[in-house]
Scaffold this motif. Structure first.
Motif, mmCIF file in Angstrom:
data_model
loop_
_atom_site.group_PDB
_atom_site.id
_atom_site.type_symbol
_atom_site.label_atom_id
_atom_site.label_comp_id
_atom_site.label_asym_id
_atom_site.label_seq_id
_atom_site.Cartn_x
_atom_site.Cartn_y
_atom_site.Cartn_z
ATOM 1 N N ILE A 129 47.359 35.811 18.610
ATOM 2 C CA ILE A 129 48.301 35.347 19.343
ATOM 3 C C ILE A 129 48.251 35.926 20.574
ATOM 4 O O ILE A 129 48.522 35.324 21.690
ATOM 5 N N LEU A 130 47.946 37.404 20.509
ATOM 6 C CA LEU A 130 47.937 37.876 21.873
ATOM 7 C C LEU A 130 46.869 37.558 22.759
ATOM 8 O O LEU A 130 47.070 37.528 24.018
ATOM 9 N N ILE A 131 45.740 37.471 22.371
ATOM 10 C CA ILE A 131 44.490 36.958 23.188
ATOM 11 C C ILE A 131 44.803 35.641 23.652
ATOM 12 O O ILE A 131 44.525 35.206 24.860
ATOM 13 N N GLY A 132 45.058 34.715 22.815
ATOM 14 C CA GLY A 132 45.481 33.443 23.096
ATOM 15 C C GLY A 132 46.658 33.231 24.352
ATOM 16 O O GLY A 132 46.539 32.479 25.103
ATOM 17 N N ALA A 133 47.612 33.944 23.931
ATOM 18 C CA ALA A 133 48.806 33.769 24.854
ATOM 19 C C ALA A 133 48.449 34.375 26.194
ATOM 20 O O ALA A 133 48.869 33.717 27.264
ATOM 21 N N ARG A 134 47.855 35.340 26.355
ATOM 22 C CA ARG A 134 47.326 36.154 27.533
ATOM 23 C C ARG A 134 46.314 34.929 28.304
ATOM 24 O O ARG A 134 46.591 34.634 29.329
ATOM 25 N N LEU A 135 45.571 34.466 27.529
ATOM 26 C CA LEU A 135 44.302 33.618 28.133
ATOM 27 C C LEU A 135 45.035 32.291 28.669
ATOM 28 O O LEU A 135 44.970 31.712 29.600
ATOM 29 N N GLY A 136 46.151 31.823 27.815
ATOM 30 C CA GLY A 136 46.871 30.605 28.020
ATOM 31 C C GLY A 136 47.583 30.779 29.327
ATOM 32 O O GLY A 136 47.553 30.048 30.182
ATOM 33 N N HIS A 137 48.145 31.958 29.713
ATOM 34 C CA HIS A 137 48.951 32.013 31.000
ATOM 35 C C HIS A 137 47.892 32.103 31.940
ATOM 36 O O HIS A 137 48.212 31.364 32.909
ATOM 37 N N CYS A 138 47.096 32.990 31.837
ATOM 38 C CA CYS A 138 46.175 33.041 32.972
ATOM 39 C C CYS A 138 45.474 31.831 33.504
ATOM 40 O O CYS A 138 45.399 31.521 34.624
ATOM 41 N N LEU A 139 45.029 31.015 32.326
ATOM 42 C CA LEU A 139 44.121 29.711 32.615
ATOM 43 C C LEU A 139 45.038 28.348 32.736
ATOM 44 O O LEU A 139 44.621 27.489 33.486
ATOM 45 N N PHE A 140 46.307 28.304 32.191
ATOM 46 C CA PHE A 140 47.045 27.335 32.263
ATOM 47 C C PHE A 140 47.974 27.243 33.518
ATOM 48 O O PHE A 140 48.161 26.416 34.387
ATOM 49 N N TYR A 141 48.337 28.658 34.078
ATOM 50 C CA TYR A 141 49.598 28.833 34.943
ATOM 51 C C TYR A 141 48.817 29.484 36.093
ATOM 52 O O TYR A 141 49.434 29.080 37.098
ATOM 53 N N GLU A 142 47.837 30.146 36.218
ATOM 54 C CA GLU A 142 47.633 30.993 37.474
ATOM 55 C C GLU A 142 45.961 30.941 37.584
ATOM 56 O O GLU A 142 45.313 32.155 37.702
ATOM 57 N N PRO A 143 45.421 29.961 37.299
ATOM 58 C CA PRO A 143 43.610 30.094 37.230
ATOM 59 C C PRO A 143 43.377 30.397 38.597
ATOM 60 O O PRO A 143 42.321 30.910 38.722
ATOM 61 N N GLY A 144 44.018 30.047 39.473
ATOM 62 C CA GLY A 144 43.559 30.349 40.818
ATOM 63 C C GLY A 144 43.665 31.649 41.439
ATOM 64 O O GLY A 144 42.629 32.082 42.078
ATOM 65 N N TYR A 145 44.420 32.333 40.794
ATOM 66 C CA TYR A 145 44.516 33.941 40.987
ATOM 67 C C TYR A 145 43.441 34.715 39.936
ATOM 68 O O TYR A 145 42.462 35.396 40.558
ATOM 69 N N PHE A 146 43.373 34.222 38.764
ATOM 70 C CA PHE A 146 42.791 35.176 37.710
ATOM 71 C C PHE A 146 41.149 34.723 37.857
ATOM 72 O O PHE A 146 40.522 35.570 37.316
ATOM 73 N N LEU A 147 40.796 33.465 38.256
ATOM 74 C CA LEU A 147 39.397 33.415 38.209
ATOM 75 C C LEU A 147 38.861 33.345 39.726
ATOM 76 O O LEU A 147 37.892 32.970 40.112
ATOM 77 N N SER A 148 39.647 34.098 40.790
ATOM 78 C CA SER A 148 39.225 34.080 42.137
ATOM 79 C C SER A 148 38.348 35.405 42.462
ATOM 80 O O SER A 148 37.796 35.339 43.289
ATOM 81 N N SER A 149 38.385 36.567 41.422
ATOM 82 C CA SER A 149 37.482 37.453 41.700
ATOM 83 C C SER A 149 37.302 38.316 40.269
ATOM 84 O O SER A 149 37.996 37.907 39.307
ATOM 85 N N PHE A 150 36.281 38.970 40.156
ATOM 86 C CA PHE A 150 35.902 39.865 39.182
ATOM 87 C C PHE A 150 36.924 40.797 38.655
ATOM 88 O O PHE A 150 37.597 41.078 37.800
ATOM 89 N N ASP A 151 37.795 41.279 39.622
ATOM 90 C CA ASP A 151 38.858 42.366 39.550
ATOM 91 C C ASP A 151 39.984 41.613 38.719
ATOM 92 O O ASP A 151 40.611 42.138 37.813
ATOM 93 N N HIS A 152 40.226 40.275 39.299
ATOM 94 C CA HIS A 152 41.229 39.483 38.483
ATOM 95 C C HIS A 152 40.908 39.126 37.360
ATOM 96 O O HIS A 152 41.737 38.956 36.115
ATOM 97 N N VAL A 153 39.641 38.943 36.909
ATOM 98 C CA VAL A 153 39.381 38.629 35.600
ATOM 99 C C VAL A 153 39.457 39.594 34.595
ATOM 100 O O VAL A 153 40.029 39.546 33.441
ATOM 101 N N ILE A 154 39.197 40.866 35.066
ATOM 102 C CA ILE A 154 39.654 42.209 34.272
ATOM 103 C C ILE A 154 40.898 41.993 33.991
ATOM 104 O O ILE A 154 41.279 42.652 32.919
ATOM 105 N N GLU A 155 41.802 41.674 34.880
ATOM 106 C CA GLU A 155 43.428 41.707 34.662
ATOM 107 C C GLU A 155 43.881 40.830 33.695
ATOM 108 O O GLU A 155 44.773 40.821 32.950
#
Length: 274
Positions: free
Chosen positions: A61-87
């Motif tokens: 649940i935790l990993i899926g919910a986190r990745l779901g938010h990052c990839l479904f709602y804010e992919p432009g931010y979280f995939l824009s740099s290595f630092d954001h991938v860490i986040e």
């Protein structure tokens, strides 16, 4: 006469340094733990098969919910740099001065949590040589009560706010603005609470349905149908949703509803083999 709207601005911290949001998640998971444990016991399933289940569910649940938010709602931010991938994977955020700050996981998506849970349960069943449909049904009976408390956590955080309205039960989320809004989080919490008792009623009447996928299908259909319609009362969470005919929550809910209906139809011609 002015409507008596509800002014809402609770302290984010429940006690000591524990936030309401974290506490609501914890309560929801603990309740699900004891409910599923009771179901396992009634089905005379060995304790050693139940013991690792909670860890699989929690991580899924935790990993899926986190990745779901990052990839479904804010992919432009979280995939824009290595630092954001860490986040995405750690509860920290890079600050403007290049320092790192502990923030907790800011952003969890229920659709991603559902996918993560399903994957975790498939792994659990494969490793323990256990019927996946049986486990999915057990978890589905308890899931709505956890979903209820997660939405109460969102309410305590004044997040996922509703659209401006003049209904007498509107909330003024003081952390956001001074406008009366639909308490969409509360709507979801209430219907999920009701769905738990609907699922439990069906289980008490038809316990032989466990293992057919019926309860899994019922859970998906009820929760994501409700989610689809309640989304009409909510503000869009991210800017790109403004150009969509439906918001992201609705678009992601449709396939879950379809899967739920298919599972319930399938359950009518399946005989369990416990």
């Amino acid at each position: 006469m002015m409507p008596l709207y509800i002014s809402w601005n609770p302290d984010e911290v429940a006690f000591f340094s524990i936030r309401w949001y974290s506490l609501c998640w914890l309560i929801g998971l603990i309740l699900a733990y004891f409910i599923v444990k009771k179901l396992y016991k009634e089905a005379h399933i060995k304790d050693e098969l139940f013991d690792p289940l909670f860890i699989y569910c929690f991580l899924g649940i935790l990993i899926g919910a986190r990745l779901g938010h990052c990839l479904f709602y804010e992919p432009g931010y979280f995939l824009s740099s290595f630092d954001h991938v860490i986040e995405m994977f750690l509860p920290i955020r890079k600050m403007p001065d290049d320092s790192w700050k502990f923030t907790g996981f800011e952003g969890l998506a229920s659709h991603g949590g559902t996918l993560g849970l399903m994957l975790a349960l498939f792994i659990y069943c494969y490793r323990n040589k256990f019927s996946v449909w049986r486990v999915l049904d057990f978890i589905a009976i308890a899931t709505p009560i956890t979903a209820c408390f997660i939405r109460l956590g969102n309410l305590m955080n004044s997040e996922i706010i509703g659209k401006v309205t003049n209904v007498p039960w509107a909330f003024i989320f003081e952390r956001v603005d001074d406008l009366p809004r639909h308490p969409g989080q509360l709507y979801e919490a209430i219907v999920y609470f009701i769905f738990f008792f609907i699922g439990w009623w069906f289980y008490r009447r038809k316990p032989e349905k466990v293992g057919t996928g019926f309860f899994f299908g019922l859970c998906l259909t009820l929760i994501f149908t409700a989610r689809f319609f309640i989304e009409f009362t909510k503000e869009n969470q991210v800017e790109f949703e403004e150009g969509l005919p439906l918001d992201m929550g609705q678009l992601l809910s449709i396939p879950f509803v379809i899967i739920g209906v298919i599972c319930m139809v399938r359950s009518r011609r399946v005989k369990t083999s416990h």
